[in-house]
Design an enzyme around this catalytic site. Sequence first.
Site, PDB file in Angstrom:
ATOM      1  N   HIS A  62       0.835  -1.203   0.000  1.00  9.65           N
ATOM      2  CA  HIS A  62       0.000   0.000   0.000  1.00  9.65           C
ATOM      3  C   HIS A  62       0.871   1.256   0.000  1.00  9.65           C
ATOM      4  CE1 HIS A  62      -3.408  -2.562   0.794  1.00  9.65           C
ATOM      5  NE2 HIS A  62      -4.235  -1.527   0.938  1.00  9.65           N
TER       6      HIS A  62
ATOM      7  N   ASP B 251      -7.977   4.442  -0.378  1.00  9.31           N
ATOM      8  CA  ASP B 251      -6.670   4.140  -0.958  1.00  9.31           C
ATOM      9  C   ASP B 251      -6.391   4.980  -2.200  1.00  9.31           C
ATOM     10  OD1 ASP B 251      -6.158   2.321   0.993  1.00  9.31           O
ATOM     11  OD2 ASP B 251      -6.538   0.537  -0.217  1.00  9.31           O
TER      12      ASP B 251
ATOM     13  N   ASP C  93      -9.851   0.444  -3.902  1.00  6.02           N
ATOM     14  CA  ASP C  93      -9.251  -0.051  -2.669  1.00  6.02           C
ATOM     15  C   ASP C  93      -8.297  -1.193  -2.989  1.00  6.02           C
ATOM     16  OD1 ASP C  93      -9.331   0.477   0.174  1.00  6.02           O
ATOM     17  OD2 ASP C  93     -10.072  -1.557   0.419  1.00  6.02           O
ATOM     18  N   TYR C  94      -7.049  -1.089  -2.512  1.00  6.20           N
ATOM     19  CA  TYR C  94      -6.054  -2.138  -2.741  1.00  6.20           C
ATOM     20  C   TYR C  94      -6.249  -3.265  -1.731  1.00  6.20           C
ATOM     21  CZ  TYR C  94      -3.614   1.816  -5.003  1.00  6.20           C
ATOM     22  OH  TYR C  94      -3.290   2.903  -5.765  1.00  6.20           O
TER      23      TYR C  94
END
Length: 591
Positions: free
Chosen positions: A364, A483, A496-497
């Site tokens: 991330h 994210d 969203d990761y």
Amino acid sequence: NSAQAHELLHWLRAFAEPRRLDLIRTALATPALALSHDRLEAFNADEMVLGEILEQFEGYQTHWQRNGLFATLRLFLNDYAVPARLLAAGDERGLTDILHLGEILQAASMQLDGEHALIRQYEQMLLSAEEEQDHLNMRLESDANLVQVVTVHKSKGLEYPLVFLPFGTSLRSMMDEKDFVRYHNKMRVWENHFNPTDEQRQAADHERLAEDLRKLYVALTRAKYGMWVGAPATKFWTQSALGYALGAKDQDSGEISRYLHTLAEADHIEVISEPEASDTSYTPVGQLELGEPLRANIELQQNWWIASYSRIQYEAKTLSDIDDASTEKRVEEADEESSKADVEVQLAGYHAFIKGAGPGDFLHNILEWCCNQGFNEVMQQPQRLKEEIEKRCEAKNSADYNPALITQWIEALLSTPFQLPNKSQTSLMSLAKAKAEMEFWFEAKDLDVQRLDQLVNELAPSRLARPAVKELHFNGMLKGFIDLSFEHEGRYYVLDYKSTFLGNDDSAYTLTAMEAKTVEKRYDLQYIIYTLALHRYLGSRLPDYDYEVHIGGAMVMFLRGVNGENAGIYCDRPPKKLIEQMDRLFSGVEL
């Protein structure tokens, strides 16, 4: 040079750098917190727990910057029940030492610039503890009779036995400014005006009054036993924060006594005239003993708090003998551990990268760095990306972090095209407008989370069974970090990761498998809340905002599936009716 002094240093380091997992681990492992092995292990293994802890320590950093170190230290101690634990163990001296050191550091912070400067000075204090032992052992009571002169701003988070606010009606009116004023407009954006008009000066003065009211509240809530407020009828006292609080009008400029005597009709408030000036010198008297403080006759209940999406928990649905989320997590970990030897033989490439919350956060952070630099710019400078990843892998000091593999992986994530909810295609490196870790806050008025989940199931039904949320009420502020938010062809998206492991190779990352995992882990509710945040944000920024026109949808990017179906992207577009109903639900409106 006590053990508590060194534990405090670990806490300060974690407050100052809330993204450093090693510092947070050290802080949580200190004896004063006495956290169990299970709770410490959950920090390493559970992504939800990790996210919640990171948000908590980011909150401590913000609280330190806004309210001072001592207020933050007390918040931290209460969050982890340290005072109760130490007192129950008979270690009152240890608790006193922690609070005394906090007071010393709070005083020192007023002369230093920033958190790290204070930490460096504290480290030097510990190194010279032998020479400074007498000073460090001073009791707080030795300063009880000293007069401390501080600004209202510096007093935030502190408490004093007696407080004097000598200039309660003072103000600096913006109406007298001829050359320049500055204020926030209706869009909460700064506006600067030279040679301002009367209307612009009025807007600036309105913002000045709002800030003065906040400072007046701080000043009036610092006293433990007694408070004195000087309230002279200055020329423009009606425009001051105190004048506003008293309800005074401009035409009442000479009648402050009437308002004060009305206020004094309440218990425990008295109006005292200014004493006549004389040549009499002050003569100290003997030690005065303070009486008992006033105690509230009713129990005050504060049902207001700040929470994030990670606070929501779900009922277990996969096994009949699982009755809570933590048990389900342990079963999943046991299953992975039991087959670890077989999996290691089969895995290759990105699928061989280690699992867990820490590695996921590592990926991330790299993607966040790429976005801040510009996805396309990073791809145009491969050597720079390679060096950045090598530096981060070296800091991990583990063979599990292979810089060559991770560099290849990140390049694939940035360059591989994927399909959006409207069937058009793009890639991360093609995005001209993107924002990493966009923070959002919005109010939740007595939100019933089970009612929210019911609304999602009604207006955005899934062909798969969703785990039900557990009973929970939000009343306060809901916060979070998205994210990635981006714009493409006039539409806005949230992404969203997820480093979630779905299988041993690319074939495991099908749309069906990604949908199943999204529903199982309730990533759907997460991105629906993110879509609501984006909906509210765009509504306040775009004058012609229309959900159907401007909202493109939400996506979950399974990082390990970049070579799988749709580049590991599961996409969705929550219905407009759902988002509008959620907006009303969060606002406390009955549906």
